[in-house]
Design an enzyme around this catalytic site. Structure first.
Site, mmCIF file in Angstrom:
data_model
loop_
_atom_site.group_PDB
_atom_site.id
_atom_site.type_symbol
_atom_site.label_atom_id
_atom_site.label_comp_id
_atom_site.label_asym_id
_atom_site.label_seq_id
_atom_site.Cartn_x
_atom_site.Cartn_y
_atom_site.Cartn_z
ATOM 1 N N HIS A 65 -2.573 -31.570 0.091
ATOM 2 C CA HIS A 65 -2.684 -31.887 -1.350
ATOM 3 C C HIS A 65 -3.490 -33.161 -1.568
ATOM 4 O O HIS A 65 -3.007 -34.270 -1.326
ATOM 5 C CB HIS A 65 -1.277 -32.049 -1.941
ATOM 6 C CG HIS A 65 -1.261 -32.185 -3.431
ATOM 7 N ND1 HIS A 65 -0.534 -31.355 -4.247
ATOM 8 C CD2 HIS A 65 -1.875 -33.058 -4.265
ATOM 9 C CE1 HIS A 65 -0.699 -31.712 -5.502
ATOM 10 N NE2 HIS A 65 -1.518 -32.755 -5.543
ATOM 11 N N HIS A 67 -6.856 -34.828 -4.249
ATOM 12 C CA HIS A 67 -7.812 -34.639 -5.347
ATOM 13 C C HIS A 67 -9.132 -35.286 -4.911
ATOM 14 O O HIS A 67 -9.330 -36.491 -5.102
ATOM 15 C CB HIS A 67 -7.303 -35.297 -6.631
ATOM 16 C CG HIS A 67 -6.021 -34.712 -7.134
ATOM 17 N ND1 HIS A 67 -5.966 -33.886 -8.233
ATOM 18 C CD2 HIS A 67 -4.749 -34.798 -6.660
ATOM 19 C CE1 HIS A 67 -4.701 -33.507 -8.432
ATOM 20 N NE2 HIS A 67 -3.947 -34.049 -7.492
ATOM 21 N N GLN A 160 -6.144 -29.937 -15.242
ATOM 22 C CA GLN A 160 -5.527 -31.267 -15.380
ATOM 23 C C GLN A 160 -4.977 -31.548 -16.786
ATOM 24 O O GLN A 160 -3.949 -32.176 -16.938
ATOM 25 C CB GLN A 160 -6.552 -32.345 -15.003
ATOM 26 C CG GLN A 160 -6.091 -33.787 -15.230
ATOM 27 C CD GLN A 160 -4.997 -34.237 -14.284
ATOM 28 O OE1 GLN A 160 -5.257 -34.620 -13.155
ATOM 29 N NE2 GLN A 160 -3.738 -34.201 -14.735
ATOM 30 N N HIS A 218 1.052 -28.078 -9.906
ATOM 31 C CA HIS A 218 1.648 -29.402 -10.107
ATOM 32 C C HIS A 218 2.862 -29.157 -11.000
ATOM 33 O O HIS A 218 2.702 -28.768 -12.163
ATOM 34 C CB HIS A 218 0.667 -30.336 -10.821
ATOM 35 C CG HIS A 218 -0.340 -30.982 -9.921
ATOM 36 N ND1 HIS A 218 -1.283 -30.268 -9.236
ATOM 37 C CD2 HIS A 218 -0.544 -32.295 -9.602
ATOM 38 C CE1 HIS A 218 -2.030 -31.109 -8.529
ATOM 39 N NE2 HIS A 218 -1.605 -32.348 -8.727
ATOM 40 N N GLU A 221 6.075 -33.103 -12.377
ATOM 41 C CA GLU A 221 5.699 -34.417 -11.825
ATOM 42 C C GLU A 221 6.037 -35.481 -12.875
ATOM 43 O O GLU A 221 5.181 -36.006 -13.579
ATOM 44 C CB GLU A 221 4.204 -34.469 -11.467
ATOM 45 C CG GLU A 221 3.856 -35.746 -10.711
ATOM 46 C CD GLU A 221 2.359 -35.909 -10.453
ATOM 47 O OE1 GLU A 221 1.557 -35.111 -10.948
ATOM 48 O OE2 GLU A 221 2.004 -36.887 -9.757
ATOM 49 N N ASP A 317 -2.502 -36.930 -1.632
ATOM 50 C CA ASP A 317 -2.731 -36.809 -3.082
ATOM 51 C C ASP A 317 -3.970 -37.577 -3.556
ATOM 52 O O ASP A 317 -4.823 -37.006 -4.218
ATOM 53 C CB ASP A 317 -1.485 -37.257 -3.864
ATOM 54 C CG ASP A 317 -1.400 -36.659 -5.270
ATOM 55 O OD1 ASP A 317 -2.171 -35.738 -5.588
ATOM 56 O OD2 ASP A 317 -0.535 -37.111 -6.056
HETATM 57 N N1 17E Z 1 -3.329 -35.501 -11.461
HETATM 58 C C1 17E Z 1 -2.013 -35.223 -11.649
HETATM 59 O O1 17E Z 1 -1.651 -34.538 -12.600
HETATM 60 N N2 17E Z 1 -1.126 -35.713 -10.766
HETATM 61 C C2 17E Z 1 -1.516 -36.447 -9.738
HETATM 62 N N3 17E Z 1 -0.604 -36.919 -8.879
HETATM 63 C C3 17E Z 1 -2.889 -36.755 -9.562
HETATM 64 C C4 17E Z 1 -3.771 -36.247 -10.453
HETATM 65 C C5 17E Z 1 -3.333 -37.600 -8.428
HETATM 66 FE FE FE2 Z 2 -1.751 -34.032 -7.263
#
Ligand code: 17E
Ligand code: FE2
Length: 435
Positions: A65, A67, A160, A218, A221, A317
């Site tokens: 994982h 980006h 995103q 995702h 989070e 990440d």
């Molecule tokens: N975008 C997101 O939604 N969550 C993350 N941890 C990162 C980007 C790095």
């Molecule tokens: Fe991520």
């Protein structure tokens, strides 16, 4: 044609096999890009021999994982002052406006080289597809092709900004799959409403089935104990039978759920057989930002998921981006942080954390047929300056040799310290200077 039996021969390494707990002292012969022989002693000759006595020979690290599209942009256009996920998304939104294919490719390849030099040969990267030109995605698809002789890269179409937050976003996600993204992503906790979040998970599953792709969402989070999209993901995985083709990334809210709910959920997760990815460096940093004290760790229930036999891997990440300004792409840093944050300090737990940056990630990425140091498989392996997994993590050992598809891709000299004692400065200088 070479008359030598092997192209490359590693002598007396301590091999970590996929099927065994203990390391095995062996020679490894490599020919035509594959592992040709593994035995206590190989008598045949080779073009190149490497003495790796007493060093750990391991399958490569798997970065499950990251980006890559935002890597190496920390501070552009500004620093993340609150340290939250949401300010990170805002800053990235500003930086995203000036993306070019060349910009993304240069940063992604520079990051992949850093990773490979440290023993990572398999990477799953998210590409932000909430952008009208799909620049990040197109760039990472080109990178996937350009690096394929030394690195396996999977690309996730990652919405995103949410699939339903703007009218065009849903079509952009689907277009990314048509262009060739390997995996469908989602971000239900960042959709405008809970209902949109649920709908977005269903849409991700529909697209995965329609285009025959893996899923990596995702999911939850956030520290919000009411963020419960993981149960939706598990339910969809159970109903569709997609099971191990599905991954829930982050799931940090699971660390905040009450135990009664977590207990029930764990049973559903076992039925679903989905994969989990925790990102200890980033979760410990981004989460807990709205807490005072006591302050939460913000990491999902890694130990408990592992104890239930579910497949958990660790990702890095971020490397120097709006969410995390540090990092070099080193998976031993990730495992080290995971051990601390998840309190996995027992020896079997330390070994499990090593697995979370190697074989468990391979399982999540569906690479099992090619992963592992076994006769007949592609010769992807690393030699760590360490005697075993525990030693490797404790000292964040360097990858002395990185071998990709049978070729020596990178070499790093271990650091060495010269002890000069407590003599006077003059004596020390005299001792240190050449005779
Ligand atoms: N975008 C997101 O939604 N969550 C993350 N941890 C990162 C980007 C790095
Ligand atoms: Fe991520």
């Amino acid at each position: 044609m070479s008359l030598k039996t092997y192209d490359l021969l590693l002598r007396r390494g301590k091999l970590l096999r996929l099927t065994q707990l203990d390391v095995e002292l062996v020679d490894i012969g490599i020919k035509n890009g594959n592992v040709a022989a593994i035995a206590p002693t190989l008598n045949e000759s080779a073009e190149v021999e490497l003495d790796v006595s007493g060093q750990l020979v391991s399958p490569p690290f798997v970065e499950s994982h990251i980006h890559l599209d935002s890597a190496l942009t920390a501070g552009e256009p500004r620093w993340n002052e609150s340290g939250t996920l949401f300010e990170g998304i805002q800053i990235w939104g500003e930086r995203k406006a000036s993306l070019t294919v060349e910009d993304v490719k240069a940063r992604a390849i520079a990051t992949l080289k850093q990773q490979a030099a440290q023993g990572v040969l398999f990477v799953r990267s998210h590409a932000d597809v909430s952008e009208s030109q799909l620049i990040a995605l197109k760039a990472l698809l080109e990178v996937r092709e350009e690096v394929k002789d030394w690195m396996t890269l999977q690309v996730v179409a990652f919405p995103q900004d949410g699939i339903y937050s703007k009218p065009e976003n849903e079509a952009l996600l689907e277009e990314a799959l048509k262009l060739g993204a390997d995996v469908v992503g989602g971000i239900p906790h960042y959709e405008l409403t809970r209902e949109d979040g649920v709908r977005s998970v269903h849409r991700v599953f529909e697209l995965a089935q329609q285009y025959d792709r893996l899923i990596d969402i995702h999911c939850d989070e956030i520290d919000d104990d009411q963020s419960r999209f993981l149960e939706v993901v598990a339910a969809c995985a159970i109903r569709t039978g997609l099971g191990s083709r599905v991954t829930a990334s982050h799931t940090t809210a699971f660390g905040s759920y009450n135990n009664a709910y977590a207990y029930k959920l764990m049973g559903f997760l076992q039925r679903s057989q989905i994969n989990f990815i925790a990102n200890p460096l980033i979760n410990i940093t981004l989460q807990g930002r709205t807490d005072t004290y006591p302050k939460r760790r913000g990491v999902t229930r890694v130990k408990e998921l592992w104890q239930q036999g579910l497949n958990v891997s660790f990702g890095h990440d971020c490397v120097q981006d709006p969410w995390y300004s540090l990092g070099t792409g080193n998976m031993l840093d990730v495992a080290f942080m995971g051990i601390h944050v998840c309190q996995m300090t027992g020896m079997p737990e330390i070994h499990a954390c090593y697995d979370m940056v190697t074989r468990n990630g391979a399982k999540t990425l569906h690479l099992e047929s090619e992963y592992g140091v076994e006769v007949g498989k592609p010769a992807n392996l690393i030699v760590l300056d360490a005697s075993d997994r525990y030693d490797a993590i404790r000292r964040r050992a360097v990858a002395r040799y990185v071998i990709s598809q049978g070729k020596l891709l990178a070499r790093t000299a271990p650091t060495s310290t010269e002890w000069l004692g407590s003599e006077s400065l003059a004596a020390t200088m005299a001792a240190a200077s050449p005779k």
